[in-house]
Design an enzyme around this catalytic site. Sequence first.
Site, PDB file in Angstrom:
ATOM      1  CG  ASP A 194      -2.917   1.487   0.583  1.00  0.00           C
ATOM      2  OD1 ASP A 194      -2.491   1.789   1.365  1.00  0.00           O
ATOM      3  OD2 ASP A 194      -3.145  -0.458   0.759  1.00  0.00           O
TER       4      ASP A 194
ATOM      5  CE1 TYR B 116       2.085  -2.479  -2.023  1.00  0.00           C
ATOM      6  CE2 TYR B 116       1.217  -4.258  -0.852  1.00  0.00           C
ATOM      7  CZ  TYR B 116       1.383  -2.718  -0.828  1.00  0.00           C
ATOM      8  OH  TYR B 116       0.789  -1.876   0.026  1.00  0.00           O
TER       9      TYR B 116
ATOM     10  CG  HIS C 258      -2.579   5.474   4.636  1.00  0.00           C
ATOM     11  ND1 HIS C 258      -2.985   5.812   3.707  1.00  0.00           N
ATOM     12  CD2 HIS C 258      -2.674   4.529   4.600  1.00  0.00           C
ATOM     13  CE1 HIS C 258      -2.121   4.819   2.562  1.00  0.00           C
ATOM     14  NE2 HIS C 258      -2.714   3.777   3.027  1.00  0.00           N
TER      15      HIS C 258
END
Length: 369
Positions: free
Chosen positions: A166, A293, A347
Site C-alpha cells: 500500500d 495522499y 490486502h
Amino acid sequence: MKPFTVNISEEVISDLKNRIQSTRWPGEPEGSDWHFGTSEKYLKNLTDYWLNEYDWKKYEEQLNQYPQYLADVDGIQIHFQHIKGKGKSSKPLILTHGWPDSFYRFHKIIHLLTDGDQSFDLIIPSIPGFGFSGKAAVSSEAVADLWVTLMTETLGYKKFYAAGGDVGMSVTKALASKYPDIVEAVHFTDIGYPMGQEDPNSMTEEEKNFAQFVQQWWYSEGAYAMIHSTKPQSLAYALNDSPVGLAAWILSFGNAGAPPELIEEAFGGKDELLTNIMIYWVTQTISSSMRMYKMDAIAQWGGSQPLQKTSVPAGLAVFPREAQFPREWAERFVNVVSFKKMESGGHFAALEVPQIFADELLSFFYSLE
C-alpha cells in the site's frame, strides 16, 4: 531516541464512549447492504461491541509488548518498534505499513520473524502523520529519506532490507530507487497501478487487462483516494470528531478488498480491526494520514522526476484478494527476482495470514545469500 509506552488516559476512553453513544445515525436504504457504502446494520453491531465488549487496555498492553521508541529524525518525531532477532546473524528489516492501517499491521508476524535461527532485527515505524509519530504529512519519497536516516544514523545499520505494501510499497520502492547502495533487497505485496499515462503500444495484453481492471476499480471503489488526494481537510473535520464516522470510512476501504462476510477476517479479526481504528482515534491522526495522499499527488503531478527503475533485488507476493498485477508490470519498476502467486490472503496479509506472510519474507530474503 527515547523509550516509549502507549498509555491512553481514561478521559480519552470515556470521551470516546460518550461520542459513540451520542451518534446520530443517518439511516440507510432498505436492503442496501454495502452497496451505498458502509452498512449501517453492520456498523451498529460493531459499535455495540466496541462500546460494551472491546477492551482497549488489553490491546494497549499488546502494543507495549515489544520495545518502542521515539526519535527526532530530520526534525520530525518518528515512533518505531525495534525488536532484535535471536539468530546469530539477523538481518535488519524495516517494515512500512499503509492506509488505513498502522504499525499494528505487523504485530502478528514479529515473533515469527525474530525467534528462529533465520531471523531479522525488525524496525517497524509509524509513517509521519500516522499513529504516534509526529503529525507532519510528507510524500512517500520524503518518508524514504527519513527511513534511511533512522536506519543508518539513529540505529547505526550500514545496510538494510525493506518491505511494504500500500503506501508502504511507495516508500519501499523509493528506498530501492534512491538508495541502491544501502538497501540490500526489497519485498512488495503490490507495485502501483496504471494511471493512464502509459504508452499502450508498450504494454502487453496482461498489462492492458490489468489497466482495465484498475480503471474499473477506481470508478467503483476509489472515491477515498480521490478525496484524500484533493480535499482531505474537508473530510477530516467529520472523521476526527466522530468515532463512528471514522470507523465507517475505514471500513468502506476494507470492504473494497474483501466481501462483507470477510471484512473482519481481512483485518485479522474484530478486535484487531477496532485496535487499528483506535490508534487513529486516540492519536487524532486521521487528518494528517489522509494528507499524505495530497503530498504524493503534489509530488506526482507537480513536475518532480519519476523514480528510476532500481537494480536492487525485489520479491513480489500477489495475494488472491489483491489487484492481480502481472510480472511484466512489476518489471517496469523493480528488479524482479521472485514473483509468487499466494494461495490465500488479501490486502492486509500480515494480519490475516501472518504465518504465510512471514514465511514468504523469510524465504525471499534468506534466498539471496
